[in-house]
Design an enzyme around this catalytic site. Structure first.
Site, short mmCIF file in Angstrom:
data_model
loop_
_atom_site.label_atom_id
_atom_site.label_comp_id
_atom_site.label_asym_id
_atom_site.label_seq_id
_atom_site.Cartn_x
_atom_site.Cartn_y
_atom_site.Cartn_z
CB CYS A 4 114.59 48.12 48.57
SG CYS A 4 115.75 49.48 48.71
CB CYS A 7 113.97 48.90 52.31
SG CYS A 7 113.17 50.29 51.47
CG ASP A 30 129.94 52.16 49.80
OD1 ASP A 30 129.16 52.86 49.14
OD2 ASP A 30 130.41 51.06 49.38
CG HIS A 46 111.90 52.49 48.51
ND1 HIS A 46 113.10 51.83 48.37
CD2 HIS A 46 111.48 52.76 47.25
CE1 HIS A 46 113.38 51.70 47.09
NE2 HIS A 46 112.40 52.26 46.39
N GLY A 93 125.14 56.38 37.09
CA GLY A 93 125.87 55.31 37.76
C GLY A 93 125.21 54.81 39.03
CG HIS A 98 116.52 53.20 49.55
ND1 HIS A 98 115.59 52.51 50.31
CD2 HIS A 98 116.85 54.29 50.28
CE1 HIS A 98 115.36 53.16 51.44
NE2 HIS A 98 116.12 54.26 51.45
CG HIS A 100 122.60 55.78 47.84
ND1 HIS A 100 121.69 55.16 47.00
CD2 HIS A 100 123.78 55.74 47.20
CE1 HIS A 100 122.31 54.77 45.90
NE2 HIS A 100 123.59 55.12 45.99
CG HIS A 102 127.90 57.99 47.39
ND1 HIS A 102 128.49 56.74 47.41
CD2 HIS A 102 126.87 57.89 46.50
CE1 HIS A 102 127.85 55.93 46.56
NE2 HIS A 102 126.87 56.61 45.99
P1 5GP Z 1 125.43 53.93 43.80
O1 5GP Z 1 126.33 53.45 42.71
O2 5GP Z 1 124.05 53.34 43.70
O3 5GP Z 1 125.44 55.42 43.94
O4 5GP Z 1 126.09 53.44 45.15
C1 5GP Z 1 125.69 52.29 45.83
C2 5GP Z 1 126.72 52.05 46.90
O5 5GP Z 1 126.17 51.15 47.82
C3 5GP Z 1 128.03 51.46 46.38
O6 5GP Z 1 129.10 52.31 46.74
C4 5GP Z 1 128.09 50.09 47.08
O7 5GP Z 1 129.41 49.76 47.48
C5 5GP Z 1 127.17 50.29 48.27
N1 5GP Z 1 126.48 49.09 48.71
C6 5GP Z 1 125.71 48.28 47.93
N2 5GP Z 1 125.17 47.29 48.67
C7 5GP Z 1 125.59 47.49 49.95
C8 5GP Z 1 125.35 46.78 51.17
O8 5GP Z 1 124.64 45.77 51.23
N3 5GP Z 1 125.96 47.28 52.28
C9 5GP Z 1 126.74 48.39 52.25
N4 5GP Z 1 127.28 48.80 53.42
N5 5GP Z 1 126.98 49.09 51.11
C10 5GP Z 1 126.41 48.64 49.97
ZN ZN Z 2 114.39 50.96 49.66
#
Ligand code: 5GP
Ligand code: ZN
Length: 116
Positions: A4, A7, A30, A46, A93, A98, A100, A102
């Site tokens: 992950c 993680c 992000d 996690h 989306g 994991h 999160h 925003h």
């Molecule tokens: P989701 O679409 O799952 O709600 O949002 C995932 C977010 O994680 C996206 O906005 C993407 O840009 C961000 N993201 C994915 N991988 C990484 C990473 O390795 N580092 C950082 N800083 N952001 C990430």
């Molecule tokens: Zn995780």
């Protein structure tokens, strides 16, 4: 859950621009910001998504929201306002499985250029 990506960020196995951290949570920028301020707040433990939250996680979920509030204040976007977003599952989306939160702000998010 060694695969992950969040993680790994929590364990500092891959780098991220951290803006806040405590024993339970880490918050970082992000990598593909959708607005001038775009922070992700994650639990270090996690949990795949909101669908997997249990009553025992209520305190942790509350901490995530309060961390978002505090970070918004630190980044001087509290007064103008911002959005908090949990994406859940495929149709929501969610790309990273994991949980999160925003924190998105620094612009008028209700205008056409920020269709969030
Ligand atoms: P989701 O679409 O799952 O709600 O949002 C995932 C977010 O994680 C996206 O906005 C993407 O840009 C961000 N993201 C994915 N991988 C990484 C990473 O390795 N580092 C950082 N800083 N952001 C990430
Ligand atoms: Zn995780």
């Amino acid at each position: 859950m060694t695969e992950c990506i969040f993680c790994k960020i929590a364990k500092k196995e891959i780098p991220a621009e951290t803006v806040f951290e405590n024993d339970e949570l880490v918050a970082f920028k992000d990598r593909n910001p959708l607005a001038p301020v775009h922070i992700l707040i994650i639990p270090k433990r996690h949990i795949a998504s909101i669908n997997d939250l249990m009553m025992a996680d209520a305190g942790l979920a509350g901490q995530m929201i309060l961390a978002a509030k505090n970070i918004a204040k630190d980044l001087s976007i509290s007064e103008k306002g911002y959005k908090l977003l949990f994406r859940v599952g495929e149709w929501g989306g969610q790309e990273v499985p994991h949980i999160h939160l925003h924190l998105i702000g620094g612009a008028r998010l209700y205008e056409d250029i920020y269709p969030l």
